[in-house]
Design a protein around this motif. Structure first.
Motif, short mmCIF file in Angstrom:
data_model
loop_
_atom_site.label_atom_id
_atom_site.label_comp_id
_atom_site.label_asym_id
_atom_site.label_seq_id
_atom_site.Cartn_x
_atom_site.Cartn_y
_atom_site.Cartn_z
N SER A 2 -22.48 -3.74 -7.75
CA SER A 2 -23.71 -4.33 -7.24
C SER A 2 -24.61 -3.26 -6.63
CB SER A 2 -23.39 -5.42 -6.22
OG SER A 2 -22.60 -4.89 -5.20
N GLN A 4 -27.12 -1.33 -3.97
CA GLN A 4 -27.16 -1.06 -2.54
C GLN A 4 -28.22 -1.93 -1.88
OE1 GLN A 4 -25.22 0.80 -0.62
NE2 GLN A 4 -26.42 0.17 1.16
N ARG A 5 -27.90 -2.46 -0.72
CA ARG A 5 -28.88 -3.27 0.01
C ARG A 5 -29.35 -2.54 1.23
NH1 ARG A 5 -26.32 -9.30 -0.49
NH2 ARG A 5 -26.17 -9.22 -2.74
N THR A 70 -25.00 -14.57 -1.84
CA THR A 70 -24.06 -14.37 -0.74
C THR A 70 -23.16 -15.59 -0.56
OG1 THR A 70 -25.65 -15.20 0.86
CG2 THR A 70 -25.63 -12.83 0.50
N GLU A 96 -21.17 -18.17 9.18
CA GLU A 96 -21.30 -16.76 8.78
C GLU A 96 -20.35 -16.40 7.66
OE1 GLU A 96 -20.97 -15.38 13.15
OE2 GLU A 96 -21.06 -13.57 11.92
N SER A 133 -26.95 -14.85 8.67
CA SER A 133 -25.94 -14.20 7.83
C SER A 133 -26.43 -14.06 6.40
CB SER A 133 -24.63 -14.97 7.90
OG SER A 133 -24.82 -16.31 7.53
N GLU A 235 -13.57 -13.01 -2.79
CA GLU A 235 -14.59 -11.99 -3.04
C GLU A 235 -13.99 -10.70 -3.57
OE1 GLU A 235 -18.41 -13.44 -0.62
OE2 GLU A 235 -17.20 -11.97 0.46
N SER A 236 -12.76 -10.39 -3.20
CA SER A 236 -12.18 -9.17 -3.75
C SER A 236 -11.74 -9.42 -5.20
CB SER A 236 -11.03 -8.66 -2.88
OG SER A 236 -10.00 -9.59 -2.82
N ARG A 240 -13.42 -7.56 -8.82
CA ARG A 240 -12.62 -6.94 -9.88
C ARG A 240 -12.89 -7.55 -11.24
NH1 ARG A 240 -8.49 -7.04 -5.96
NH2 ARG A 240 -7.53 -8.89 -6.88
N VAL B 163 -18.98 -1.36 6.66
CA VAL B 163 -20.41 -1.11 6.47
C VAL B 163 -21.02 -2.33 5.80
CG1 VAL B 163 -22.12 0.42 5.44
CG2 VAL B 163 -19.95 1.36 6.23
N ALA B 164 -22.08 -2.88 6.40
CA ALA B 164 -22.71 -4.08 5.85
C ALA B 164 -23.66 -3.71 4.71
CB ALA B 164 -23.47 -4.83 6.94
N ARG B 165 -23.89 -4.66 3.83
CA ARG B 165 -24.89 -4.55 2.77
C ARG B 165 -24.64 -3.40 1.80
NH1 ARG B 165 -28.33 -5.32 7.05
NH2 ARG B 165 -29.26 -7.38 7.20
N GLY B 166 -23.43 -2.95 1.67
CA GLY B 166 -23.17 -1.84 0.77
C GLY B 166 -22.53 -2.31 -0.52
N THR B 167 -22.05 -1.37 -1.28
CA THR B 167 -21.37 -1.69 -2.52
C THR B 167 -19.97 -1.13 -2.43
OG1 THR B 167 -22.21 0.36 -3.42
CG2 THR B 167 -23.47 -1.62 -3.88
N TRP B 168 -19.49 -1.04 -1.23
CA TRP B 168 -18.16 -0.45 -1.00
C TRP B 168 -17.07 -1.44 -1.40
CZ3 TRP B 168 -19.40 4.34 -0.29
CH2 TRP B 168 -20.57 4.67 0.40
N HIS B 170 -13.90 -3.92 -1.06
CA HIS B 170 -13.55 -4.89 -0.03
C HIS B 170 -12.35 -4.37 0.77
CE1 HIS B 170 -12.70 -8.72 1.88
NE2 HIS B 170 -13.82 -9.21 1.36
N LEU B 172 -9.92 -5.89 1.96
CA LEU B 172 -8.68 -6.51 1.48
C LEU B 172 -8.10 -5.72 0.30
CD1 LEU B 172 -6.84 -9.04 1.86
CD2 LEU B 172 -8.19 -10.13 0.07
N THR B 173 -8.96 -5.37 -0.64
CA THR B 173 -8.54 -4.61 -1.82
C THR B 173 -8.02 -3.24 -1.40
OG1 THR B 173 -10.46 -5.63 -2.88
CG2 THR B 173 -9.31 -3.91 -4.13
N VAL B 199 -22.27 6.63 9.70
CA VAL B 199 -21.46 6.36 8.50
C VAL B 199 -21.11 7.68 7.82
CG1 VAL B 199 -21.44 5.27 6.20
CG2 VAL B 199 -22.46 4.07 8.14
N LEU B 212 -16.77 -6.19 4.33
CA LEU B 212 -15.99 -7.35 4.79
C LEU B 212 -16.44 -8.62 4.08
CD1 LEU B 212 -15.92 -6.66 8.65
CD2 LEU B 212 -14.19 -6.05 6.95
N GLY B 213 -17.30 -8.47 3.06
CA GLY B 213 -17.79 -9.65 2.33
C GLY B 213 -19.29 -9.59 2.15
N SER B 214 -19.82 -10.57 1.43
CA SER B 214 -21.24 -10.53 1.04
C SER B 214 -22.21 -10.93 2.13
CB SER B 214 -21.49 -11.47 -0.13
OG SER B 214 -20.61 -11.20 -1.17
N ARG B 215 -21.73 -11.64 3.11
CA ARG B 215 -22.64 -12.14 4.13
C ARG B 215 -22.70 -11.16 5.31
NH1 ARG B 215 -20.03 -14.99 1.38
NH2 ARG B 215 -18.24 -14.35 2.61
N ILE B 216 -23.76 -11.28 6.08
CA ILE B 216 -23.92 -10.41 7.24
C ILE B 216 -23.21 -11.04 8.43
CG2 ILE B 216 -25.63 -9.38 8.80
CD1 ILE B 216 -25.62 -8.32 5.87
#
Lengths: 241, 241
Positions: A2, A4-5, A70, A96, A133, A235-236, A240, B163-168, B170, B172-173, B199, B212-216
């Protein structure tokens, strides 16, 4: 992969051009190593987003509006025994975290039905939290009903009930092992937990008992933990695919 | 039905006898309605526990050591940028979730150093929460330091920065894919997130950026989510071993 935001202030946007601050430029070019012409998503923090392209110098050009995604890939609902205190925080955090619907219930060890004012208040909190959120949907909060009534069968829905101090499988394992259902619902108990009769009734209706870990969680922490685990798995897995 | 647990100070224990404070007596006898001869679990907050029996008057007698297993299989520490409000709740929930150590840090977008009274208060909350969640260890809360100083290399520790809003990837993964390290540490930003420079600095020190997921998420929700994910992976792996 995806895009970068990047959050921008509304004042940075003028005539389809966005003036990037020095630190934004540094982050995009040095940290993320983006090049001129690369696409990014810009967010104004008020629910609007755009696809943009980096330009030479300190600007980016808006290409088109962008629909944020989201929301979770499937509905995740919570059946929540009303705690004595702190339900405001539960509503806020669960919104959230992407919850689809919150169903407050009256359980053997929880309080009487809350006032209509409380329900109104929770709905207002959910609305604010959905906005902050960056969600597209405000999760509904249903009228509180007795726990037994909330256990109606929902087709193609995977149902879990969180039980403390047990030897049940971990929610994470249970969700990760599933073939993807259409929806998930998780029942979380009040202070002191579900009564034995309630757990038994839920199991009889097709709910799978699960643990959220070895420690005893407060009633207001447990829903956040359960949602974190489920959204994390969904989401993870999605990333994938 | 598990036994009631009670935290005691090491000084309360002498020659297999525990002197109960007035408030402990009240709690055991009036609130919980325990009788002389009833069994309880005593915790010294340093990982030791005993089965004990209530005696007449203000004492309890140790019967035998008691092995609790509610701690995580490895150390999970949090580097927490101090939020403007709500750090009490962060301390409480993270302690419940099994955090090993909390390192409050001053970041580019967070407040100045808090007062010693605040630190005292947070440590008191961690003590209470460790007791309520039936932990053997009270997680230390370190003196707040600047973020840059918290980034020192710790051997055999896997380090993440949310880091929020990134493409990093997850969190969990990332955690599930790891061969088991000796320790994990996760850095969670303040309202508005980490600055780009922070960062970058963390990445240079060996921290892996994760989402940590798609939402802020709010600064006070994010640490709970991160810990839920990590403890979920560790405890569900442990259950399968």
């Amino acid at each position: 992969m995806s895009l970068q935001r990047l959050a921008i202030a509304p004042t940075q946007l003028q005539n389809e051009q966005v003036s990037l601050s020095a630190s934004q430029q540094h982050y995009l070019r040095r940290v993320l190593r983006l090049q001129t012409g690369d696409r990014i998503i810009l967010l104004n923090g008020q629910g609007q987003a755009w696809l943009a392209a980096l330009q030479e110098g300190a600007t980016a050009t808006i290409l088109e509006p962008y629909i944020l995604q989201t929301e979770l890939p499937l509905d995740v609902s919570l059946i929540l025994a009303l705690p004595k205190n702190g339900f405001d925080d539960v509503v806020r955090a669960c919104t959230e975290l992407g919850v689809s619907c919150m169903m407050p219930v009256i359980s053997d060890r929880s309080l009487l039905k809350p006032s209509p004012q409380k329900l109104e208040r929770w709905r207002r909190i959910a609305t604010e939290a959905a906005e902050q959120s960056e969600r597209q949907t405000i999760p509904p909060i249903l009228e509180p009903i007795p726990f037994a009534k909330s256990l109606a069968h929902r087709p193609d829905t995977r149902s879990f009930i969180a039980v403390a101090r047990g030897t049940w499988p971990h929610l994470l394992t249970a969700v990760a092992a599933d073939s993807r259902p259409s929806a998930i619902q998780i029942a979380i108990g009040p202070e002191g937990g579900w009564s034995a009769a309630e757990v038994e009734m839920a199991i009889a209706t097709g709910f799978q008992p699960v643990t959220l870990g070895s420690r005893i969680l407060r009633a207001i922490t447990a829903p956040i933990v359960a949602l974190s685990l489920v959204t994390g798995v969904l989401e993870s897995q999605q990333a994938r695919e």
